[in-house]
Each structure stands twice: as structure tokens, then as C-alpha cells.
Design a protein around this motif. Structure first.
Motif, PDB file in Angstrom:
ATOM      1  N   LYS A   1     116.467  49.504 -29.694  1.00 19.14           N
ATOM      2  CA  LYS A   1     115.711  48.137 -30.674  1.00 19.14           C
ATOM      3  C   LYS A   1     116.218  47.141 -30.988  1.00 19.14           C
ATOM      4  O   LYS A   1     117.623  47.017 -30.951  1.00 19.14           O
ATOM      5  CB  LYS A   1     115.931  48.775 -32.298  1.00 19.14           C
ATOM      6  CG  LYS A   1     114.529  50.660 -32.321  1.00 19.14           C
ATOM      7  CD  LYS A   1     114.948  50.757 -33.738  1.00 19.14           C
ATOM      8  CE  LYS A   1     114.352  52.329 -34.131  1.00 19.14           C
ATOM      9  NZ  LYS A   1     113.840  52.673 -34.799  1.00 19.14           N
TER      10      LYS A   1
ATOM     11  N   LYS B   1     121.442  43.147 -33.582  1.00 16.90           N
ATOM     12  CA  LYS B   1     122.440  42.136 -34.245  1.00 16.90           C
ATOM     13  C   LYS B   1     123.608  42.896 -35.108  1.00 16.90           C
ATOM     14  O   LYS B   1     124.949  41.830 -35.510  1.00 16.90           O
ATOM     15  CB  LYS B   1     121.834  42.082 -36.173  1.00 16.90           C
ATOM     16  CG  LYS B   1     120.044  41.585 -35.641  1.00 16.90           C
ATOM     17  CD  LYS B   1     120.549  39.700 -35.203  1.00 16.90           C
ATOM     18  CE  LYS B   1     121.287  38.772 -36.263  1.00 16.90           C
ATOM     19  NZ  LYS B   1     120.007  38.871 -37.572  1.00 16.90           N
TER      20      LYS B   1
ATOM     21  N   TYR C   1     111.402  42.451 -37.143  1.00 17.37           N
ATOM     22  CA  TYR C   1     112.455  43.092 -36.263  1.00 17.37           C
ATOM     23  C   TYR C   1     113.641  41.395 -36.101  1.00 17.37           C
ATOM     24  O   TYR C   1     113.988  40.413 -34.763  1.00 17.37           O
ATOM     25  CB  TYR C   1     111.358  42.519 -34.307  1.00 17.37           C
ATOM     26  CG  TYR C   1     110.779  43.389 -34.682  1.00 17.37           C
ATOM     27  CD1 TYR C   1     110.884  44.686 -34.406  1.00 17.37           C
ATOM     28  CD2 TYR C   1     108.968  42.873 -34.451  1.00 17.37           C
ATOM     29  CE1 TYR C   1     109.184  45.626 -34.100  1.00 17.37           C
ATOM     30  CE2 TYR C   1     108.293  44.162 -34.769  1.00 17.37           C
ATOM     31  CZ  TYR C   1     108.614  45.406 -34.506  1.00 17.37           C
ATOM     32  OH  TYR C   1     107.484  46.091 -34.463  1.00 17.37           O
ATOM     33  N   ASP C   2     113.391  41.075 -37.182  1.00 16.89           N
ATOM     34  CA  ASP C   2     114.216  39.384 -37.346  1.00 16.89           C
ATOM     35  C   ASP C   2     113.391  38.767 -36.822  1.00 16.89           C
ATOM     36  O   ASP C   2     115.524  38.150 -36.344  1.00 16.89           O
ATOM     37  CB  ASP C   2     115.869  40.228 -37.665  1.00 16.89           C
ATOM     38  CG  ASP C   2     116.348  39.656 -38.526  1.00 16.89           C
ATOM     39  OD1 ASP C   2     116.087  38.021 -39.093  1.00 16.89           O
ATOM     40  OD2 ASP C   2     117.521  39.290 -38.313  1.00 16.89           O
ATOM     41  N   ASN C   3     112.781  38.225 -36.091  1.00 16.29           N
ATOM     42  CA  ASN C   3     112.237  37.300 -35.218  1.00 16.29           C
ATOM     43  C   ASN C   3     112.744  37.652 -34.286  1.00 16.29           C
ATOM     44  O   ASN C   3     112.330  36.245 -33.108  1.00 16.29           O
ATOM     45  CB  ASN C   3     112.971  35.847 -36.749  1.00 16.29           C
ATOM     46  CG  ASN C   3     111.906  35.914 -37.577  1.00 16.29           C
ATOM     47  OD1 ASN C   3     110.578  36.314 -37.888  1.00 16.29           O
ATOM     48  ND2 ASN C   3     112.894  35.502 -38.626  1.00 16.29           N
TER      49      ASN C   3
ATOM     50  N   ARG D   1     108.387  39.514 -38.359  1.00 17.52           N
ATOM     51  CA  ARG D   1     110.221  39.962 -39.399  1.00 17.52           C
ATOM     52  C   ARG D   1     110.119  41.491 -39.537  1.00 17.52           C
ATOM     53  O   ARG D   1     111.441  41.650 -39.542  1.00 17.52           O
ATOM     54  CB  ARG D   1     109.050  39.427 -40.776  1.00 17.52           C
ATOM     55  CG  ARG D   1     108.921  38.217 -41.099  1.00 17.52           C
ATOM     56  CD  ARG D   1     108.499  37.867 -42.484  1.00 17.52           C
ATOM     57  NE  ARG D   1     107.578  36.330 -42.787  1.00 17.52           N
ATOM     58  CZ  ARG D   1     107.438  35.435 -43.654  1.00 17.52           C
ATOM     59  NH1 ARG D   1     106.968  36.355 -44.951  1.00 17.52           N
ATOM     60  NH2 ARG D   1     107.498  34.658 -44.044  1.00 17.52           N
TER      61      ARG D   1
ATOM     62  N   ILE E   1     116.180  45.260 -33.359  1.00 12.19           N
ATOM     63  CA  ILE E   1     117.024  45.143 -33.909  1.00 12.19           C
ATOM     64  C   ILE E   1     118.566  45.496 -33.978  1.00 12.19           C
ATOM     65  O   ILE E   1     119.659  44.848 -34.842  1.00 12.19           O
ATOM     66  CB  ILE E   1     116.614  45.623 -35.257  1.00 12.19           C
ATOM     67  CG1 ILE E   1     117.437  45.092 -36.845  1.00 12.19           C
ATOM     68  CG2 ILE E   1     117.328  46.552 -35.163  1.00 12.19           C
ATOM     69  CD1 ILE E   1     116.353  43.738 -36.741  1.00 12.19           C
ATOM     70  N   ASP E   2     118.848  46.384 -32.777  1.00 12.61           N
ATOM     71  CA  ASP E   2     119.957  46.264 -32.509  1.00 12.61           C
ATOM     72  C   ASP E   2     121.102  45.451 -32.417  1.00 12.61           C
ATOM     73  O   ASP E   2     122.204  45.548 -32.679  1.00 12.61           O
ATOM     74  CB  ASP E   2     120.365  47.952 -31.853  1.00 12.61           C
ATOM     75  CG  ASP E   2     120.167  49.027 -31.799  1.00 12.61           C
ATOM     76  OD1 ASP E   2     119.514  48.916 -33.049  1.00 12.61           O
ATOM     77  OD2 ASP E   2     118.721  49.869 -31.061  1.00 12.61           O
TER      78      ASP E   2
ATOM     79  N   ASP F   1     111.001  49.526 -29.054  1.00 13.24           N
ATOM     80  CA  ASP F   1     109.099  48.852 -29.389  1.00 13.24           C
ATOM     81  C   ASP F   1     108.694  48.248 -28.634  1.00 13.24           C
ATOM     82  O   ASP F   1     108.698  46.665 -28.325  1.00 13.24           O
ATOM     83  CB  ASP F   1     110.634  47.170 -30.249  1.00 13.24           C
ATOM     84  CG  ASP F   1     111.038  47.296 -31.525  1.00 13.24           C
ATOM     85  OD1 ASP F   1     111.113  48.643 -32.144  1.00 13.24           O
ATOM     86  OD2 ASP F   1     112.298  46.742 -31.580  1.00 13.24           O
TER      87      ASP F   1
END
Length: 527
Positions: free
Chosen positions: A2, A7, A87-89, A85, A4-5, A258
Motif C-alpha cells: 500500500k 512511510k 494515502y498521506d498525499n 488524504r 502508506i507503507d 491501492d
């Protein structure tokens, strides 16, 4: 897998499956950008993430720049809530190359995403804070040409506008109050002289507000002062279609989760990923008042205004847009629904190749920074044949009556101005003849089809209504009415010496089922 991973520490599967990761410290760039922002972009759609944001990513990856971009949406707020948001942009750029290769790159250059409306007070307060920061250098736009519209009703709302350019002007007023700080407003939309559209919209609001005493007259002077605020022109060219099912399937097979399409209430198609073609051009007038991000590190060409205009004319009048329209007209009549499939048709490929290289090239505007022959070769050999690009002639045929005066009328005018032989415009004439057949809405097998939306569609279809697709004699006098329309063709085609030839070609195209293929082949092979 994903978005977000990334990060956290990612596993080896990302690299093994060809996913390119950001080469910079994401949190450090975000912190620096929050404190000292340099670039705000309005328009959170697919083109922004696939092109301007990806260009900035190259600058960040180089290690020669340390600030990201803050994206703002002023129309479809669901894009921020559903595609940014969660996906933390972060987003994934999937570059579909004509040789069959797929490039997958995680884009992390977007540091914040905001909604430009007072109904979101925290977002609006943050925007005002950013606009009052002396570090801000540029705000840019991909909001489509319609986004620059100014409605009289919005002007009457005073300092509470609803339309995006009214909100931008309100934010400029905040920057004026903070000390008349300099700024550049940079359109990156695909429309001619786009910087003027930004300026005209800003001045419309500023003039109205000053007239009504809502702002001091000095604010109007501020937005008109080229030492304080500038509105450069640009030329942008990159195709970013809607999220494609084939790409979704490929990502799912990778294990990338995603991979789904997001459809908003305002009919926007978006996704955590963007699929786009490999070829891209962004040429910008280098006229900034407070510095700018070094986007040349990502391939942007910075030039003077005259050169931007020449690049625009090269693209729109010669090397891309006329070819697009020619193949959309004949593609619709011949039953195609993919541009790439049309490029496998020898007659259509021959039509646009000879139209570009033989008929348009003698009057091409050479901008100097891009070679017209190289540009058109990229169009013919990489861009249009790309089987991974799900683009359709029906999309390109939208608003054809509004496109013809520039895409073909300007070539006719250039031939006239230079005293060139009008008889050489054989395939251009064939395209315009095909337009009458297209307006009839009957394909080459005799089956009806619905022409694409166009503001003059019903009016022009009424002109060709008496014609039938049949063998034998019929009255073609209605074509005189069509081909005399300067508003549609940019010139009176009869006065230009082309009307009778085009009429004759149209007669051939209406000569029963199969006549389009026969006529197209005849003129393309003869040329």
C-alpha cells in the motif's frame, strides 16, 4: 503493498516488482515546505499528479532542491478527501510506454492537500497563512479553461466569491495586506495564452471590489504591477486518461492494493494511481517576481513569451492537434474506439503522416527549442500508436467545430499569406470533406452513430440533413452553406479556392456504404 507503507520500511517486493521510490527524506521536505512554502498548485486532478508533481519529484530526487508542492482543490473537494488524504498525499504514477514497458513511480512531492473554501475553516486559514508567507514564489493551475470563467453573479458576491478565481483573488488580497509581497500566477492548462486568462480573471474581481470600495485602489495596482505579480504563458502537453482497468489489473497482480477507481459526486474519475503516456512537454515563459522552483531539473523549458507562443502554434496548428482531429473524424466514421487501433490502419496512418509532414510542415512555426520534425515523429511513432493509452476518437471529436478554425484554418491562412499553391492541400481538403460525412452520423457500413458533443452540432447537422449515404445523384447544394462558414473553418473555403474540391470529395464520401474507405484510400495513396 500500500502507498502508506512507504512511510515505514518497505519490503523487497517493491523493488523486485519495479516500483521506483522517492530518493529524498519525505518528512524533512514536508517540514521545510510547511515552514517556508514556495509553490501552491490549484487543481488536484490526474494531470497535476502525473506531470507537475512528477517533475518536482525529479528535482527533489536530484538532491538540488528541498521544497515540495502544496495542492489545493477548489471545485471537487471529494478528490482531497478520497484520493489524497487517505494515502498521506502519496500517489503512484504509472507511465505507459509505447514499447510495452511500464514505469511505476511513487510520487511523494505533494506535502499538503487543502480545500479552498471557507466551509473548511482550518484549510482556508492555512491557505491564508501560506499566501502571507514571503517565501511563496508561485501558484499554478490545472483547472481547465472553464476554471478561469468569471460569472457576473460571483462578482456581485463581494469578498465571498464561490468560483475558484475569485477565491484566488481573495488570497492575493491577503498577500497584498501582508506587505504587497511579490508572486507569480502560472497557468499550466492546455489553452492558448493561458496566462492572460488568469490575469483577466484576477483583474475582473479586483476591479469590481475596488469600484465598490471593498478593497483599496492600491490592491488593483498591486495585481497589475509586473514587478509584483506576473502571469506567464505556458504550453503543456501530456495525456492522462481516466484510471484504466488494464492498469488496475496489472497493479493488483503485483500485490499493489491501492488499485481501484474513485468516482466522485461531481463526476471526477480518479484513483490512488495515475496512468499516463511517456511523452510530455512543458514550456514556460520565464517571468517570475520572487524566484521559482527549479523545475528545469525535471525537464521544463524556460523561454521568453514569443517562444511559448511559437511552441503553442507548432503543436496546435501543425504537429499534433490537426492530426488528432483528422483521425478522430475518420476514426468515428470507420467504427474505431481506440486511437492506437487507428494507427494500425494504413489509410488513417497515411492520412495523418502525409498531412503533417507534407502539407502542414511548409508553414510550421519553428520555435527553436523543440524541432517540429522531432515533435511530429514522436506523435506518429510513440504517442498515438501506444497500445496502453486508452484514448478514443470519440473523446477527441468533442467540440470539433470549435477546433477546426485553429487546427486547419490557420494552415490555410498561412498558405495564402506565403503565396503557396492551395492545390497542395489535398489531405487537408479530405479531412474537411470528411467532416460533412461525420456530421451525418452514419458510419461506413451504413449504421447510425452519435457524433460527439459540440455546441454547434445540431445547427451543423441540420445543414447536411438533406444528404443521404447512397449511390446515385442527389442535391449537394447544402454543402455550400456549410463550407462558407468562416466561424467553423476560419475562412470562407470557396474564397480560399478550396470549396469546390472539398465539395467534390464530400460527394465521393456519401456515395453509399464503403465509400469512406474507398475515398480515403484513393487520396492517401495518391498523395
Amino acid at each position: 503493498m500500500k502507498l502508506i507503507d512507504i512511510k515505514k520500511e518497505t519490503g523487497p517486493e517493491w523493488a523486485e516488482k519495479g516500483y521506483q521510490m522517492p530518493q529524498f527524506d519525505i518528512e524533512a521536505v514536508r517540514a521545510k515546505t510547511h515552514e517556508q512554502p514556495t509553490w501552491v498548485h490549484f487543481g488536484a486532478g490526474n494531470l497535476f499528479r502525473a506531470f507537475p508533481a512528477a517533475i518536482l519529484q525529479q528535482a527533489l530526487d536530484s538532491g538540488e532542491y528541498d521544497r515540495g508542492v502544496i495542492v489545493v482543490e477548489g471545485f471537487d473537494f471529494e478528490i482531497i478527501d478520497k484520493a489524497y488524504r487517505p494515502y498521506d498525499n502519496l500517489s503512484l504514477l504509472v507511465c505507459l510506454q509505447s514499447d510495452g514497458n511500464i514505469e511505476k513511480k511513487v510520487i511523494a512531492s505533494v506535502t499538503e492537500s487543502l480545500k479552498a473554501d471557507s466551509q473548511f475553516p482550518k484549510d482556508w486559514a492555512r491557505l491564508a497563512e501560506i499566501f502571507c508567507n514571503p517565501s511563496l514564489q508561485m501558484i499554478s493551475f490545472t483547472i481547465t479553461e472553464k476554471g478561469y470563467a468569471v460569472a457576473p453573479a460571483d462578482l456581485e458576491r463581494g469578498l465571498a466569491p464561490v468560483l475558484i478565481m475569485g477565491k484566488v483573488t481573495l488570497l492575493l488580497y491577503e498577500r497584498y495586506l501582508a506587505g504587497e509581497l511579490p508572486l507569480t500566477l502560472q497557468s499550466m492548462d492546455n489553452c492558448s495564452h493561458n496566462g492572460d486568462k488568469v490575469k483577466d480573471a484576477v483583474l475582473a474581481y479586483a476591479e469590481k471590489w475596488a469600484e465598490e470600495g471593498l478593497v483599496p485602489a492600491e490592491f488593483l495596482e498591486y495585481v497589475q504591477n509586473p514587478a509584483k505579480v506576473t502571469y506567464p504563458w505556458s504550453m503543456i502537453d501530456k495525456i492522462t486518461p481516466r484510471p484504466d482497468a488494464k492498469v488496475q489489473k496489472m497493479l493488483a497482480e503485483d500485490g499493489f492494493e491501492d488499485n481501484y477507481t474513485i468516482f466522485t459526486d461531481r463526476r471526477t474519475y480518479t484513483a490512488p494511481f495515475v496512468n499516463a503516456e511517456e511523452t510530455e512537454y512543458l514550456v514556460i515563459e520565464d517571468k517570475y517576481t520572487n524566484g521559482r522552483p527549479p523545475l528545469e531539473l525535471g525537464g521544463v523549458l524556460y523561454v521568453d513569451r514569443e517562444t511559448v507562443d511559437k511552441v503553442e502554434r507548432m503543436k496546435v496548428c501543425t504537429c499534433l492537434n490537426p492530426l488528432h482531429t483528422a483521425m478522430s473524424i475518420y476514426g468515428c466514421i470507420l467504427g474505431y474506439d481506440l486511437i492506437s487501433a487507428e494507427m494500425e490502419d494504413e489509410d488513417i496512418r497515411g492520412l495523418i503522416t502525409k498531412l503533417g509532414h507534407i502539407e502542414a510542415m511548409p508553414v510550421v512555426v519553428d520555435p527553436g527549442v523543440l524541432k517540429p520534425a522531432d515533435f511530429i515523429d514522436a506523435v506518429l511513432n510513440r504517442r498515438l500508436p501506444n497500445p496502453f493509452m486508452p484514448d478514443a476518437p470519440q473523446r477527441i471529436a468533442t467540440d470539433t467545430s470549435q477546433k477546426i478554425p485553429i487546427r486547419f484554418g490557420e494552415t490555410i491562412k498561412a498558405y495564402q499569406a506565403r503565396g503557396l499553391d492551395m492545390d497542395a492541400l489535398i489531405l487537408l481538403s479530405l479531412v474537411l470533406a470528411g467532416y460533412a460525412r461525420y456530421l451525418k452520423g452514419i458510419d461506413d457500413t451504413g449504421k447510425a452513430f452519435e457524433p460527439s458533443p459540440d455546441p454547434l452540432l445540431e445547427e451543423l447537422r441540420a445543414i447536411v440533413a438533406p444528404l443521404e449515404v447512397k449511390k446515385g445523384e442527389q442535391d449537394f447544394s447544402c454543402l455550400k452553406t456549410l463550407y462558407s462558414r468562416q466561424d467553423v473553418f476560419g475562412v470562407d473555403l470557396y474564397a480560399a479556392g478550396l470549396g469546390e474540391r472539398i465539395e467534390g470529395m464530400a460527394r465521393e464520401l456519401f456515395d453509399g456504404p464503403g465509400a469512406v474507405r474507398k475515398t480515403l484510400h484513393k487520396y492517401v495513396t495518391a498523395r
